[in-house]
Design a protein around this motif. Structure first.
Motif, PDB file in Angstrom:
ATOM      1  N   LEU A   1      -6.575  10.123  -0.567  1.00  6.29           N
ATOM      2  CA  LEU A   1      -6.106   8.739  -0.480  1.00  6.29           C
ATOM      3  C   LEU A   1      -4.861   8.652   0.383  1.00  6.29           C
ATOM      4  O   LEU A   1      -3.940   9.461   0.255  1.00  6.29           O
ATOM      5  CB  LEU A   1      -5.792   8.204  -1.873  1.00  6.29           C
ATOM      6  CG  LEU A   1      -5.393   6.732  -1.977  1.00  6.29           C
ATOM      7  CD1 LEU A   1      -6.570   5.834  -1.621  1.00  6.29           C
ATOM      8  CD2 LEU A   1      -4.888   6.408  -3.380  1.00  6.29           C
ATOM      9  N   SER A   2      -4.839   7.690   1.268  1.00 11.96           N
ATOM     10  CA  SER A   2      -3.660   7.404   2.083  1.00 11.96           C
ATOM     11  C   SER A   2      -3.351   5.923   1.951  1.00 11.96           C
ATOM     12  O   SER A   2      -4.210   5.138   1.530  1.00 11.96           O
ATOM     13  CB  SER A   2      -3.937   7.748   3.552  1.00 11.96           C
ATOM     14  OG  SER A   2      -4.980   6.935   4.071  1.00 11.96           O
ATOM     15  N   PRO A   3      -2.131   5.498   2.309  1.00 12.83           N
ATOM     16  CA  PRO A   3      -1.806   4.071   2.208  1.00 12.83           C
ATOM     17  C   PRO A   3      -2.778   3.175   2.955  1.00 12.83           C
ATOM     18  O   PRO A   3      -3.076   2.067   2.504  1.00 12.83           O
ATOM     19  CB  PRO A   3      -0.395   4.003   2.816  1.00 12.83           C
ATOM     20  CG  PRO A   3       0.186   5.349   2.545  1.00 12.83           C
ATOM     21  CD  PRO A   3      -0.957   6.306   2.701  1.00 12.83           C
ATOM     22  N   GLU A   4      -3.311   3.668   4.068  1.00  8.35           N
ATOM     23  CA  GLU A   4      -4.235   2.862   4.861  1.00  8.35           C
ATOM     24  C   GLU A   4      -5.529   2.563   4.114  1.00  8.35           C
ATOM     25  O   GLU A   4      -6.243   1.610   4.437  1.00  8.35           O
ATOM     26  CB  GLU A   4      -4.563   3.574   6.180  1.00  8.35           C
ATOM     27  CG  GLU A   4      -3.391   3.722   7.128  1.00  8.35           C
ATOM     28  CD  GLU A   4      -2.399   4.798   6.675  1.00  8.35           C
ATOM     29  OE1 GLU A   4      -2.831   5.721   5.938  1.00  8.35           O
ATOM     30  OE2 GLU A   4      -1.206   4.697   7.034  1.00  8.35           O
ATOM     31  N   LYS A   5      -5.851   3.375   3.113  1.00  5.97           N
ATOM     32  CA  LYS A   5      -7.090   3.182   2.362  1.00  5.97           C
ATOM     33  C   LYS A   5      -6.900   2.322   1.114  1.00  5.97           C
ATOM     34  O   LYS A   5      -7.853   2.064   0.388  1.00  5.97           O
ATOM     35  CB  LYS A   5      -7.669   4.540   1.964  1.00  5.97           C
ATOM     36  CG  LYS A   5      -8.140   5.381   3.155  1.00  5.97           C
ATOM     37  CD  LYS A   5      -8.721   6.714   2.682  1.00  5.97           C
ATOM     38  CE  LYS A   5      -9.197   7.541   3.858  1.00  5.97           C
ATOM     39  NZ  LYS A   5      -9.753   8.855   3.412  1.00  5.97           N
ATOM     40  N   ILE A   6      -5.673   1.902   0.865  1.00  4.70           N
ATOM     41  CA  ILE A   6      -5.393   1.078  -0.307  1.00  4.70           C
ATOM     42  C   ILE A   6      -5.465  -0.392   0.096  1.00  4.70           C
ATOM     43  O   ILE A   6      -4.799  -0.812   1.041  1.00  4.70           O
ATOM     44  CB  ILE A   6      -4.014   1.411  -0.889  1.00  4.70           C
ATOM     45  CG1 ILE A   6      -3.991   2.860  -1.387  1.00  4.70           C
ATOM     46  CG2 ILE A   6      -3.657   0.453  -2.031  1.00  4.70           C
ATOM     47  CD1 ILE A   6      -2.637   3.329  -1.868  1.00  4.70           C
ATOM     48  N   THR A   7      -6.267  -1.152  -0.596  1.00  2.00           N
ATOM     49  CA  THR A   7      -6.456  -2.571  -0.295  1.00  2.00           C
ATOM     50  C   THR A   7      -5.410  -3.401  -1.022  1.00  2.00           C
ATOM     51  O   THR A   7      -5.343  -3.383  -2.254  1.00  2.00           O
ATOM     52  CB  THR A   7      -7.859  -3.036  -0.721  1.00  2.00           C
ATOM     53  OG1 THR A   7      -8.841  -2.255  -0.039  1.00  2.00           O
ATOM     54  CG2 THR A   7      -8.071  -4.502  -0.394  1.00  2.00           C
TER      55      THR A   7
ATOM     56  N   PRO B   1       0.804  -1.234   0.000  1.00  2.00           N
ATOM     57  CA  PRO B   1       0.000   0.000   0.000  1.00  2.00           C
ATOM     58  C   PRO B   1       0.831   1.276   0.000  1.00  2.00           C
ATOM     59  O   PRO B   1       0.539   2.210  -0.758  1.00  2.00           O
ATOM     60  CB  PRO B   1      -0.844  -0.140   1.274  1.00  2.00           C
ATOM     61  CG  PRO B   1      -0.970  -1.615   1.488  1.00  2.00           C
ATOM     62  CD  PRO B   1       0.361  -2.162   1.071  1.00  2.00           C
ATOM     63  N   SER B   2       1.876   1.338   0.825  1.00  2.00           N
ATOM     64  CA  SER B   2       2.682   2.564   0.875  1.00  2.00           C
ATOM     65  C   SER B   2       3.490   2.743  -0.406  1.00  2.00           C
ATOM     66  O   SER B   2       3.637   3.863  -0.912  1.00  2.00           O
ATOM     67  CB  SER B   2       3.608   2.534   2.096  1.00  2.00           C
ATOM     68  OG  SER B   2       4.483   1.427   2.033  1.00  2.00           O
ATOM     69  N   ARG B   3       3.995   1.643  -0.955  1.00  2.00           N
ATOM     70  CA  ARG B   3       4.730   1.741  -2.218  1.00  2.00           C
ATOM     71  C   ARG B   3       3.817   2.165  -3.350  1.00  2.00           C
ATOM     72  O   ARG B   3       4.172   2.984  -4.205  1.00  2.00           O
ATOM     73  CB  ARG B   3       5.397   0.404  -2.529  1.00  2.00           C
ATOM     74  CG  ARG B   3       6.592   0.086  -1.617  1.00  2.00           C
ATOM     75  CD  ARG B   3       6.860  -1.405  -1.522  1.00  2.00           C
ATOM     76  NE  ARG B   3       7.009  -2.028  -2.832  1.00  2.00           N
ATOM     77  CZ  ARG B   3       6.791  -3.327  -3.060  1.00  2.00           C
ATOM     78  NH1 ARG B   3       6.398  -4.116  -2.068  1.00  2.00           N
ATOM     79  NH2 ARG B   3       6.967  -3.826  -4.248  1.00  2.00           N
TER      80      ARG B   3
ATOM     81  N   LYS C   1       3.723   5.569  -6.086  1.00  2.00           N
ATOM     82  CA  LYS C   1       4.099   5.263  -7.471  1.00  2.00           C
ATOM     83  C   LYS C   1       2.923   5.187  -8.441  1.00  2.00           C
ATOM     84  O   LYS C   1       3.109   5.362  -9.648  1.00  2.00           O
ATOM     85  CB  LYS C   1       4.842   3.917  -7.525  1.00  2.00           C
ATOM     86  CG  LYS C   1       6.172   3.892  -6.787  1.00  2.00           C
ATOM     87  CD  LYS C   1       7.207   4.752  -7.491  1.00  2.00           C
ATOM     88  CE  LYS C   1       8.590   4.569  -6.902  1.00  2.00           C
ATOM     89  NZ  LYS C   1       8.699   5.024  -5.504  1.00  2.00           N
ATOM     90  N   ILE C   2       1.723   4.918  -7.966  1.00  2.00           N
ATOM     91  CA  ILE C   2       0.611   4.637  -8.870  1.00  2.00           C
ATOM     92  C   ILE C   2      -0.387   5.789  -8.905  1.00  2.00           C
ATOM     93  O   ILE C   2      -0.719   6.379  -7.875  1.00  2.00           O
ATOM     94  CB  ILE C   2      -0.098   3.325  -8.451  1.00  2.00           C
ATOM     95  CG1 ILE C   2       0.845   2.140  -8.688  1.00  2.00           C
ATOM     96  CG2 ILE C   2      -1.401   3.127  -9.225  1.00  2.00           C
ATOM     97  CD1 ILE C   2       0.312   0.806  -8.236  1.00  2.00           C
TER      98      ILE C   2
END
Length: 780
Positions: free
Chosen positions: A283-289, A266-268, A272-273
């Motif tokens: 959007l934060s890393p915590e919200k990326i599944t 998620p953090s990477r 990058k995306i």
């Protein structure tokens, strides 16, 4: 619900596979168990299914030889066989003739997952040994390669050191790889005569997989005592050999790397995306599944805790593409075959078998006598652009308009046909396109009545602006009554629709506007907000357009052919609604209309690959014929008619038809057809329970609900009227993602204040019921 993928932080779990039977799976399992115990790690050995005498069973062998008597503690080592059948034959036959319990595939996976879960807190190692070879059947006849795939446990492959073993081993390895298994190590016995290990080590080195050997076992001994003595010596010597220590260290590292990679994704990705339909500031890393894998209706997603994965119901059908389940074995094999046979081959003035077969099959599948040609493109949006090019050219040629004549399309308000520039221009201004610099809406979009269930009653709702034309909302006894267009055509509302449409088109003509196509999403508008359009209105719109060519050109006429288009070419965008999404092969059948051009994607390939097919009539096709090449349809893509995609589409259509023919959806249909009184031969139905839909429509915060085929749409009340920008459904989406159990949740998407769900054509009643139950809890 079947068990999903298993991954525990402290329990390093691996599955032992054999390239064939009698290759030494149990011996290597014992060696690995002993090596792990020598390091004072706890060990769990699981044999899901075993056949033969219990005294000779693999689990008994493990209990005799995989215990270091100096280190063992009560809970430090466990050997377990879940299902033992006495006959020494394949598990499916042994189970069939046995009077013992035969577990269903899902139940067997759940048993394995429960055993692992109970040992997870203790940590250490778990080794799951399969029976026979990779494709040996399980108790119900399912190939083990498919049976155990949902668990996605990393594999250790025991190679075949005998004659023919090189081929057997590579075939087994490839079977596991194309099903999504991570083969972490290959082990085999040394054989000075065949020397299979030399070839296999070179092969697996190319694939980055360590391949190691141990000396072969002693010859069978005349006495059991002597045999066991030699076995003990073998295990004492080789369980702590540098080779096994190296393999065990490699497996541990691979386990740790997998977790590290998954947790860092998620953090990477956040750095990058560039994500679609996402405001990056929100959007934060915590919200990326983070999705580790997918199978059937479920993603396997990262969660916090010792158990790192949980099953997430794919509530959006992976953006409406998913129909036959993630990792479908038939589609996967079709893709692998075509990739091996063709890879990709160019298509201009060439043909390959999958493209031709799919074209012939699709034209027959749609049962539309107008359609005779198929044009391939990459995805739904480009397929729509192809369709519009076709329609506009046909209209221009028919009516003698000049090549620079400004033409628009007729459509429905709220419709949306894709994100390429040409497709965007076919929709009215909206959140999707209003800030796009090149956007120029080219058309007119009708307002219309809609269908929904409100407070338990099915209703055709009339917007306030149209009530002067159509009157107030109209209640119906059932959805089937609304969809009974033959009966409704005889009523007053159909004529009201026709009058309104005709008057509107006359006004547009008098303003000097020209149109070259009628472009519709039949029955349901997807991206515009999951809007269920009154099908009678769409049917009336097509009827007026086709019967009134004078509304579009001064010298309009009716062609002699009964299959030729009249008025304007009618284009159906079935990218979302087609191919059983709404319970029918084609959504056009719900309107009882045959379009002149029909666009199909998404479910076309069952959710595995992007591919679009734009089917057109011969009359449309002939409009591009000329002695001048520049008059041709100058449109194409590098991956036009991608052979892999076409092969998968063929298999997808076959599979969906098979489901329909074998009554796979009958249980779902029964909840909707009790009161069916339509004259239509095919019922109107949904996988979502009729009682659930009607009950949900009465919830205090729910404005309206509808369900058809695999789709369920719930509109939540929102006084702000923010539409796509609404946040009214955010808390419901969050509650679903939180789930009602640690091992399960629902991954969903929202369109403003509309939260929608899309089951697949292979979804089980159990999965659907569970989603419905959690919705009952969160819609308070």
């Amino acid at each position: 619900m079947a068990a999903g993928a298993v991954l525990y932080r402290n329990l390093r779990t691996f599955q032992i596979w054999g390239a064939n039977t009698e290759v030494g799976k149990t011996v290597f399992s014992t060696v690995l168990c002993n090596a792990a115990r020598a390091k004072r790690d706890r060990v769990q050995y699981i044999k899901p299914v075993s056949t033969g005498n219990i005294e000779d069973a693999d689990s008994s062998h493990i209990r005799r030889f995989a215990v270091d008597r100096h280190l063992d503690k009560d809970d430090a080592f466990s050997s377990l066989c879940l299902h033992q059948y006495e006959l020494p034959i394949s598990p499916d036959r042994a189970a069939a003739v046995s009077k013992l319990h035969i577990p269903q595939d899902d139940a067997l996976l759940t048993e394995i997952a429960q055993v692992l879960s109970q040992r997870a807190e203790l940590g250490g190692w778990a080794f799951i040994e399969t029976a026979g070879g990779v494709h040996s059947p399980g108790p119900n006849g399912t190939s083990q390669a498919d049976l155990y795939r949902p668990l996605r446990v990393p594999a250790v492959l025991i190679a075949d050191s005998k004659l023919g073993g090189i081929s057997q081993t590579i075939a087994a390895y490839e079977s596991l790889k194309i099903r999504g298994y991570d083969v972490e190590s290959v082990l085999l016995f040394e054989d000075d005569y065949y020397q299979n290990d030399l070839q296999l080590k070179a092969y697996f080195k190319q694939h980055g997989t360590p391949c190691r050997t141990l000396p072969k076992l002693h010859a069978p001994q005349p006495s059991k005592e002597k045999d066991e003595e030699l076995m003990l010596r073998y295990y004492e010597k080789h369980s702590q050999s540098p080779i096994i220590e190296e393999i065990l260290a490699h497996m541990k590292q691979r386990h740790d790397d997998r977790i590290k990679n998954l947790e860092s994704m998620p953090s990477r990705a956040h750095s990058k995306i560039w994500y679609p339909f996402t405001q990056s500031t929100m959007l934060s890393p915590e919200k990326i599944t983070a999705i580790d894998s997918a199978r059937g209706d479920y993603f396997q997603t990262l969660q916090k805790g010792d158990s790192l994965l949980r099953s997430s119901f794919d509530g959006s059908g992976s953006w409406w593409t998913q129909g036959l389940g993630h990792g479908n074995p038939q589609l996967m094999l079709a893709a692998a075959y075509a990739a091996g046979r063709y890879g990709h081959v160019m298509f201009a003035e060439a043909v390959h078998e999958p493209a031709l077969q799919l074209a012939e099959m699709l034209l027959g599948y749609l049962s539309n006598p107008r359609l005779s040609r198929v044009f391939y493109s990459d995805n739904g949006s480009t397929g729509i652009e192809v369709a519009v090019k076709m329609a506009l050219r046909a209209a221009r040629i028919r009516y003698g308009w000049g090549p620079n004549e400004k033409l628009g399309v007729l459509g429905l308000s709220g419709s949306y046909h894709g994100d390429t520039m040409g497709a965007m221009d076919c929709s009215e201004p909206s959140t999707y396109n209003e800030k796009i610099e090149w956007y120029e809406g080219k058309g007119f979009w009708f307002s219309y009545p809609t269908v929904s269930c409100v407070d338990g009653r099915w209703t055709v709702a009339v917007p306030p602006a149209l009530q002067q034309h159509f009157g107030a909302d109209k209640p119906f006894r059932s959805l089937a009554d609304i969809m009974d267009l033959e009966r409704r055509e005889a009523g007053r509302e159909y004529e009201q629709y026709r009058v309104f449409i005709t008057q509107t088109l006359k006004k547009l003509r008098d303003e000097g506007r020209r149109f070259g196509a009628l472009l519709l999403e039949p029955v349901v508008l997807g991206a515009g907000g999951m809007i269920f359009v009154d099908p009678l209105f769409q049917r009336a719109l097509v009827s007026v357009v086709r019967s009134s060519p004078q509304l579009f050109a001064d010298d309009a006429h009716f062609p002699s052919s009964s299959s030729a288009w009249t008025g304007l070419p009618v284009v159906f965008d079935e990218v979302f609604t087609g191919l059983y999404r709404l319970g029918r092969r084609s959504a056009a059948s719900l309107l009882q209309v045959h379009p002149d051009i029909s666009v199909h994607a998404k479910l076309l390939t069952g959710g595995l690959l992007p591919l679009c097919a734009t089917a057109a009539s011969e009359d449309i096709f002939r409009a591009f014929e000329s002695d001048d090449k520049s008059d041709a349809l100058l449109h194409g893509h590098s991956y036009t008619a991608h052979a892999v995609g076409c092969s998968v589409a063929i298999e997808s259509l076959k599979e969906m038809d098979k489901l329909d023919a074998t009554g796979a959806w009958d249980a779902f249909k029964r909840t909707w057809t009790v009161t069916q009184e339509s004259n239509d031969d095919e019922p109107v139905w949904s996988v979502w329970d009729k009682s659930f839909v009607e009950e949900t429509s009465g919830r205090a915060r729910v404005d309206a609900v509808w369900a058809l085929g695999s789709v369920l749409a719930i509109t939540l009340k929102d006084v702000s009227g923010a539409g796509y920008k609404s946040t009214a459904a955010k808390d419901v989406q969050a509650a679903l993602f939180a789930g009602d159990a640690p091992e399960w949740n629902v991954h969903s998407r929202i369109l403003g204040n509309v939260i929608y769900f899309m089951a697949g054509q292979t979804s089980t009643q159990e999965s659907v019921q569970r989603v419905q139950e959690v919705l009952r809890k969160v819609l308070v």
